[in-house]
Design a protein around this motif. Structure first.
Motif, PDB file in Angstrom:
ATOM      1  N   ILE A 222       1.156  -1.721   0.373  1.00 18.34           N
ATOM      2  CA  ILE A 222       0.308  -0.242  -0.080  1.00 18.34           C
ATOM      3  C   ILE A 222       1.262   1.222  -0.334  1.00 18.34           C
ATOM      4  CG2 ILE A 222      -1.945   1.401   1.301  1.00 18.34           C
ATOM      5  CD1 ILE A 222      -2.852  -1.407   2.300  1.00 18.34           C
ATOM      6  N   GLN A 223       1.054   1.924  -0.981  1.00 18.57           N
ATOM      7  CA  GLN A 223       1.318   3.261  -0.863  1.00 18.57           C
ATOM      8  C   GLN A 223       0.448   4.581  -1.225  1.00 18.57           C
ATOM      9  OE1 GLN A 223       4.489   3.601  -0.606  1.00 18.57           O
ATOM     10  NE2 GLN A 223       4.806   5.758  -1.426  1.00 18.57           N
ATOM     11  N   PRO A 224       0.617   5.587  -0.312  1.00 21.73           N
ATOM     12  CA  PRO A 224       1.630   5.814   0.529  1.00 21.73           C
ATOM     13  C   PRO A 224       0.931   4.896   1.634  1.00 21.73           C
ATOM     14  CG  PRO A 224       0.516   7.870   0.651  1.00 21.73           C
ATOM     15  CD  PRO A 224      -0.264   7.238  -0.975  1.00 21.73           C
ATOM     16  N   PRO A 225       2.090   4.397   2.455  1.00 19.78           N
ATOM     17  CA  PRO A 225       2.014   3.549   3.903  1.00 19.78           C
ATOM     18  C   PRO A 225       0.655   3.749   4.344  1.00 19.78           C
ATOM     19  CG  PRO A 225       4.229   4.122   3.732  1.00 19.78           C
ATOM     20  CD  PRO A 225       3.218   4.974   2.754  1.00 19.78           C
ATOM     21  N   LEU A 226      -0.013   2.836   5.076  1.00 16.23           N
ATOM     22  CA  LEU A 226      -0.508   3.158   6.249  1.00 16.23           C
ATOM     23  C   LEU A 226      -0.222   3.521   7.286  1.00 16.23           C
ATOM     24  CD1 LEU A 226      -3.614  -0.086   5.943  1.00 16.23           C
ATOM     25  CD2 LEU A 226      -3.669   1.999   4.607  1.00 16.23           C
ATOM     26  N   PRO A 227      -0.685   3.840   8.781  1.00 22.60           N
ATOM     27  CA  PRO A 227      -0.008   4.152   9.564  1.00 22.60           C
ATOM     28  C   PRO A 227       0.177   2.692  10.261  1.00 22.60           C
ATOM     29  CG  PRO A 227      -2.172   5.175   9.770  1.00 22.60           C
ATOM     30  CD  PRO A 227      -2.323   4.584   8.419  1.00 22.60           C
TER      31      PRO A 227
END
Ligand code: GRF
Length: 228
Positions: A222-227
């Motif tokens: 996933i990009q931008p990465p999940l928190p």
């Protein structure tokens, strides 16, 4: 074309076609030298005089040849000479590694289902040239590379393997190309190994891999990465 990989006696004899610096040629040679790929590079052929790929072959003790298309009146004659040279070296699989020409009918007929290519995008997105720039300009979050069987189209053949990398906001064409290239060097020897081991089977235009790794479960990029 029937691009499947019948079991071939090990080691598989690979002929590499390259037009430039040859880092993928090097990755294939290194995988063989490191025991990660049971194959032999029988010959490296370039269409470009002085291509560094040829020098890499010589340094590894592999026959290297330049077949300059300018010496032929047309593509058919050039490809006939190419096919003869590959056959003369007992080549069973042709690996295009930065070979900047579209394969014509002569070469395709000489090695049906036995030509692989590596392309620096996640096909079928961004076939052709300058693909890292295209990926950035389009705004995709992921790109990567694809190893595929070669058919008469441009980067259209059945897909064997892909590697995915993120596209970052600060990327330039060069930084993205470098990130993708590192994965090319992993995935191309891997795909050749699958072919060499007779593990590729064509169903429609899907390439099925015998005894593939277990399913990916919930794994996702996933990009931008999940928190966290
Ligand atoms: C690689 O990015 C490959 O995917 C593309 O051309 C480039 C060749 O690089 N087809 P190299 O000559 O193997 O270093």
């Amino acid at each position: 074309m029937i691009p499947t990989s019948p079991p071939t006696p090990i080691p598989l004899r690979v002929g590499v076609l390259a037009s430039g610096r040859g880092s993928n040629v090097q990755a294939i040679l290194d995988a063989i030298a490191g025991g990660r790929l049971a194959a032999t590079v029988s010959v490296v052929i370039s269409d470009v005089v002085g291509a560094f790929a040829l020098e890499r072959a010589r340094r590894a003790g592999v026959p290297a040849a330049c077949i300059d298309p300018k010496g032929f009146s047309g593509k058919q004659g050039y490809e006939r000479a190419l096919a003869e040279a590959l056959r003369a070296h007992g080549v069973e699989l042709v690996a295009l590694a930065g070979y900047m020409r579209v394969c014509g009918p002569e070469l395709l007929a000489a090695f049906p289902g036995r030509i692989l290519n590596i392309h620096p995008s996640l096909l079928p997105s961004f076939p052709g040239l300058h693909v890292q720039r295209q990926a950035i300009e389009h705004g995709v979050r992921f790109s990567g590379c694809t190893v595929h069987f070669v058919d008469a189209g441009v980067d259209t053949g059945p897909i064997v393997a892909q590697a995915v990398v993120p596209v970052l906001d600060e990327d330039t064409e060069e930084t993205l190309a470098a990130r993708i290239l590192r994965q090319e060097h992993r995935v191309y020897p891997h795909a050749i190994r699958l072919f060499a081991e007779g593990r590729l089977r064509l169903q429609g235009r899907r390439v099925l891999v015998d005894a593939a790794a277990p399913g990916a479960g919930d794994h996702a990029l996933i990009q931008p990465p999940l928190p966290a």
